[in-house]
Structure formats: C-alpha cells, structure tokens
Scaffold this motif. Structure first.
Motif, mmCIF file in Angstrom:
data_model
loop_
_atom_site.group_PDB
_atom_site.id
_atom_site.type_symbol
_atom_site.label_atom_id
_atom_site.label_comp_id
_atom_site.label_asym_id
_atom_site.label_seq_id
_atom_site.Cartn_x
_atom_site.Cartn_y
_atom_site.Cartn_z
ATOM 1 N N VAL A 161 0.831 -1.208 0.000
ATOM 2 C CA VAL A 161 0.000 0.000 0.000
ATOM 3 C C VAL A 161 0.864 1.256 0.000
ATOM 4 N N ASP A 162 1.866 1.288 0.855
ATOM 5 C CA ASP A 162 2.731 2.467 0.921
ATOM 6 C C ASP A 162 3.435 2.722 -0.407
ATOM 7 N N ILE A 163 3.910 1.658 -1.035
ATOM 8 C CA ILE A 163 4.602 1.811 -2.326
ATOM 9 C C ILE A 163 3.649 2.347 -3.393
ATOM 10 N N ILE A 164 2.451 1.778 -3.456
ATOM 11 C CA ILE A 164 1.461 2.210 -4.456
ATOM 12 C C ILE A 164 1.062 3.664 -4.240
ATOM 13 N N VAL A 165 0.751 4.015 -3.006
ATOM 14 C CA VAL A 165 0.298 5.380 -2.707
ATOM 15 C C VAL A 165 1.402 6.390 -2.970
ATOM 16 N N ARG A 166 2.614 6.045 -2.584
ATOM 17 C CA ARG A 166 3.747 6.954 -2.786
ATOM 18 C C ARG A 166 4.093 7.088 -4.273
ATOM 19 N N ARG A 167 3.996 5.989 -4.997
ATOM 20 C CA ARG A 167 4.422 5.963 -6.402
ATOM 21 C C ARG A 167 3.394 6.597 -7.338
ATOM 22 N N HIS A 168 2.103 6.353 -7.074
ATOM 23 C CA HIS A 168 1.077 6.741 -8.049
ATOM 24 C C HIS A 168 0.098 7.818 -7.587
ATOM 25 N N VAL A 228 -4.263 -3.668 -5.681
ATOM 26 C CA VAL A 228 -4.235 -2.554 -4.739
ATOM 27 C C VAL A 228 -4.232 -1.222 -5.477
ATOM 28 N N TYR A 229 -3.553 -1.161 -6.609
ATOM 29 C CA TYR A 229 -3.539 0.082 -7.388
ATOM 30 C C TYR A 229 -4.956 0.474 -7.804
ATOM 31 N N PHE A 230 -5.698 -0.457 -8.392
ATOM 32 C CA PHE A 230 -7.048 -0.119 -8.851
ATOM 33 C C PHE A 230 -8.008 0.107 -7.679
ATOM 34 N N GLY A 231 -7.781 -0.598 -6.572
ATOM 35 C CA GLY A 231 -8.595 -0.328 -5.386
ATOM 36 C C GLY A 231 -8.357 1.077 -4.871
ATOM 37 N N ALA A 232 -7.088 1.489 -4.843
ATOM 38 C CA ALA A 232 -6.749 2.844 -4.407
ATOM 39 C C ALA A 232 -7.302 3.889 -5.374
ATOM 40 N N ALA A 233 -7.220 3.602 -6.676
ATOM 41 C CA ALA A 233 -7.751 4.529 -7.685
ATOM 42 C C ALA A 233 -9.262 4.705 -7.512
ATOM 43 N N TYR A 234 -9.944 3.617 -7.228
ATOM 44 C CA TYR A 234 -11.395 3.704 -7.034
ATOM 45 C C TYR A 234 -11.726 4.527 -5.792
ATOM 46 N N LEU A 235 -10.968 4.326 -4.718
ATOM 47 C CA LEU A 235 -11.184 5.113 -3.502
ATOM 48 C C LEU A 235 -10.936 6.597 -3.768
ATOM 49 N N LYS A 236 -9.925 6.896 -4.579
ATOM 50 C CA LYS A 236 -9.637 8.297 -4.903
ATOM 51 C C LYS A 236 -10.791 8.913 -5.694
ATOM 52 N N CYS A 237 -11.341 8.152 -6.616
ATOM 53 C CA CYS A 237 -12.497 8.649 -7.372
ATOM 54 C C CYS A 237 -13.683 8.914 -6.454
ATOM 55 N N LEU A 238 -13.930 8.006 -5.550
ATOM 56 C CA LEU A 238 -15.061 8.148 -4.627
ATOM 57 C C LEU A 238 -14.874 9.346 -3.703
ATOM 58 N N SER A 239 -13.616 9.661 -3.378
ATOM 59 C CA SER A 239 -13.364 10.766 -2.452
ATOM 60 C C SER A 239 -13.732 12.126 -3.041
ATOM 61 N N SER A 240 -13.845 12.189 -4.367
ATOM 62 C CA SER A 240 -14.261 13.447 -5.013
ATOM 63 C C SER A 240 -15.465 13.202 -5.918
ATOM 64 N N PHE A 241 -16.308 12.270 -5.559
ATOM 65 C CA PHE A 241 -17.476 11.930 -6.372
ATOM 66 C C PHE A 241 -18.359 13.154 -6.596
ATOM 67 N N ASP A 242 -18.806 13.299 -7.852
ATOM 68 C CA ASP A 242 -19.675 14.414 -8.235
ATOM 69 C C ASP A 242 -19.023 15.764 -7.931
ATOM 70 N N ARG A 243 -17.673 15.775 -8.006
ATOM 71 C CA ARG A 243 -16.872 16.988 -7.830
ATOM 72 C C ARG A 243 -17.055 17.618 -6.450
ATOM 73 N N GLN A 244 -17.283 16.790 -5.462
ATOM 74 C CA GLN A 244 -17.382 17.250 -4.082
ATOM 75 C C GLN A 244 -16.409 16.467 -3.212
ATOM 76 N N ASP A 245 -15.844 17.156 -2.221
ATOM 77 C CA ASP A 245 -14.995 16.461 -1.263
ATOM 78 C C ASP A 245 -15.882 15.604 -0.374
ATOM 79 N N ARG A 246 -15.613 14.303 -0.369
ATOM 80 C CA ARG A 246 -16.482 13.369 0.344
ATOM 81 C C ARG A 246 -15.848 12.914 1.656
#
Length: 421
Positions: free
Chosen positions: A63-70, A145-163
């Motif tokens: 997780v740390d490597i993925i988050v730091r790298r991407h 883990v990369y795609f799971g993290a990417a999905y979480l990032k998308c959800l965190s700004s869903f509909d252009r709002q900070d969630r």
C-alpha cells in the motif's frame, strides 16, 4: 477466467516491485527472519487452509509503495489496509460471485474487472496495467491494490465534491447510491472496528517476524495512558457492552457515561474488570466468534480469575485478563487464522476483548489438541502450563479452577466445567 495459483511473490509481481518490497525495512526483516534470501524466490505465506495471504507487514508495504508511487500520498494508506482486511483478509487469490449479477470480484480489494476497465477509461492505469481482455492480472497484489486505491480516490471526489471517509467507505461497499443506505452501515461499523485495531504506522515499520514473534512487555505509557474502557475497546465492542442490561445497570450505578467509562481500580490504582464486566466480555466474544466451537463463558471467566485476577494489564509476565502472551497470540493469528482482532505487540493484549478473543482461540485449539477431543482437566492444565506439561494423574490447579468457576455458575458447581458449545 483461468485458475490462478501463485507459490512465490516473484510469480505475481514485477522485478521493480520486488526490489521495492526488499527495500522496505519491515518486509526485509520479516522475509530474512522467515529464511528467505535476496536474489531467490520469496514464498507467499499460507493460512491453515493452504490459501495464500499477505502478512500485515507485506500489505502495509504494498500500500505504501502504491500510494507513494502513483497517488502523491493523496490517499490514506490505512483506509486501503482496512478495506483489504474486510474484503479479502489480505488474500490475493480470493474470488466471490454475486448471485444476482453473476459478476465475480477478484483479489485483495475484491474488484470487478469492469471497474478496473472503467478506471482505465478515466485515465487511471492507462499504459501501466492492461486489464482489458486480461482480468487475471487483478490477482496480482500491486495491480489489485492500485485499482482499489484509484477507485477510492475517485469516490473521495465523487460528483466533484470532497467526500467524507464514511461516504467513501460505504460507497466502496455498495456504490454511491447506497452510501447512506442502512445496508452499508454494518460495513462502516466493521471498518471502524478494524481501523481501531490497526497498529500505529509510525511504530510498526519493522512489523512482527513470522518465525520469531517476540514483543517487549507493555510500555509504561501504554499501561498508564488511560483508565477508561473506551481507549481499550472498539466502538462496536463498547456498544455491545452497553446493550447488556447487567453491565448498563452497573455502569449507570457508578455514574459512567458513554465515551467515558472508567475501569474499577484496586487500592494500588490497578485497573481490573468486575465479574459482571468479565462475564459480558466472554459472552460477547463467544457468541460472536465461537458460537459452534468454543467453551462456556464461565470457563473463560474462571481461567481469567486464576491467570490475571481480572487485572486489565495482567500479572507478572502474562499480559491481559486471559494471560495470553504475544508469541501465542501471533501464532493463533498468523498460523491458525484467528483474525477477528489484530495483534502486533503486548500492548494489544491489554485490551480486554483482544485478550479474551485469543484466550478463547487458544482454548478452542486445546480442546482438540493433536487431533483428539480432550478432557476438561487436560484443557485447564494445558491452558495454564502448556499442553506438554500436563500431569494426567494429579491436577493441583483443578480445585482452584472449580472454586473460581463457582463465581459464574450458580448452582452448577458439580456439573462438568468444560464443554463445547
């Protein structure tokens, strides 16, 4: 999809990722302690059923490597680790088929192939991981883990709002339309419980060793940090305690308030559990995790009376109310699959629910020690002194155990003490 099987880390990660894993101090120490050699293939850990899984140290490193790298550290690594625990127990080869949609989720983060393809269409993973026509790539830990993290990032700004964190986690489970639906609330509560038990990232860089799991005694700061139940139990466990009438009555009588429940203390101000509290913890743990294969609550309580005298921090060198040391708890967690609570040091074992859970786990193992059902006398002696030190002819602690049992079994002192539920 074809049947996928990995024996070694090198079979499911790229050389660059293997180099990054060896570069993590915690992973490096854990792998060397387990007998792995730099430049040679590294074995994946296996649970009692033979299924591959990532250790907590390995999961944290990925997780740390993925988050730091991407992701430029824009995602909370703990959120990813918690969801990995909930979704797959860190098992990269696990799959689940939805009965309604007939779709199959894959891997550590339990992703649908179409979710990964959708993320690629939105710019995530393009040119890095090719999922289209090759869904099996999602079995690879770094890819999943990369795609799971990417999905979480998308959800965190869903509909252009900070969630909020709650919105993101509940949406991950049920989709954005169910982020506030009652169906995703239990998932959110389990997430909070898992997060509560995550080891502090700033103190866990080296992680516990697989084959040499040792830990220092609880630190003075950990022991004296608080005299409150709420700092030693998850919100879910505290709610379970409050829901028990006998506990609520006792706590209300002493003026306790939700969020600020004090432990009882002896003359030396050492915190301990009342017998009502101890019985409640045993009841909750057994009904939740050992409904078909545990001991009676009274048996666990009687053992706690003998081992710790109900002191929260334990006595002598046996931590916690059940006196289970870190080495034993880690073995139960890593090798036998008892993973409802995390354990990364003796500090975790001074939490009443954690200690009770691993005490019950150890007792369940002793009941069928070496593949055959054991007598109550054997189990009690084995719990207190180890299965190799049982004296079949005499049992000097048995009388003491029966006396302690009398505190919790009204009018049942002459009945068999240890029975499988």
């Amino acid at each position: 999809m074809s049947i996928i099987s990995f024996k070694y880390w090198d079979e499911c990660v790229d050389p660059m990722d293997m180099e990054a894993m060896w570069g993590d101090s915690g992973v490096r120490s854990e792998w060397l302690d387990a007998g792995e050699t730099i430049g040679q293939k590294v074995h994946l850990s296996r649970d009692p059923d033979g299924l591959a899984y990532l250790t907590q140290t390995e999961m944290k490193a990925v997780v740390d490597i993925i988050v730091r790298r991407h992701f430029d550290l824009q995602i909370d690594p703990d959120m990813i680790c918690c969801i990995a625990e909930l979704e797959s127990d860190r098992r990269p080869l696990i799959t689940r088929c939805d009965k309604k949609t007939k779709e199959t989720t894959i891997g550590i983060m339990q992703l649908l192939p179409r979710t990964a393809e959708w993320l690629i269409s939105g710019g995530y993973g393009a040119g890095i991981y090719d999922v289209a026509g090759n869904p099996d790539i999602l079995y690879r830990p770094f890819v999943n883990v990369y795609f799971g993290a990417a999905y979480l990032k998308c959800l965190s700004s869903f509909d252009r709002q900070d969630r909020s964190e709650e919105f993101v986690v509940r949406s991950y489970k049920g989709g954005t339309k169910k982020a506030t639906h009652k169906s995703t609330l239990p998932y959110w509560k389990r997430y909070l419980a898992v997060k509560e038990t995550l080891p502090s990232r700033k103190h866990s860089d080296d992680g516990p060793s697989k084959n040499n799991a040792t830990s220092p005694p609880p630190t003075d700061s950990a022991v004296a940090s608080s005299m409150f139940w709420d700092t030693r139990a998850s919100p879910e466990d505290m709610e379970a305690m409050w829901s028990r009438p006998e506990v609520a009555k006792e706590w209300n009588k002493t003026g306790e308030k939700r969020g600020q429940v004090r432990f009882s203390k002896d003359k030396k101000r050492k915190p301990y559990l009342s017998r009502i509290e101890l019985k409640a913890v045993a009841d909750i743990i057994l009904s939740k995790y050992f409904s078909t294969r545990g001991a009676k609550p009274s048996v666990l309580c009687a053992l706690a009376e003998i081992v710790s005298m109900r002191f929260v921090n334990g006595v002598t060198d046996r931590p916690g109310i059940m006196g289970i040391d870190y080495r034993t708890a880690f073995w139960l967690y890593a090798e036998l699959g008892y993973r409802a609570y995390r354990v990364d040091s003796n500090d975790d074992l001074v939490r009443p629910f954690v200690s009770m859970y691993f005490g019950a786990s150890y007792l369940a193992w002793l009941f069928v020690y070496e593949g055959r059902e054991r007598t109550p006398q054997f189990v009690v002696q084995a719990y207190l002194a180890g299965p190799k030190n049982v004296n079949q002819e005499t049992c000097p602690v048995w009388l003491k155990f029966e006396q302690a049992l009398g505190y919790y079994e009204d009018g049942k002192k002459d009945q068999p003490a240890c029975t499988i539920l």
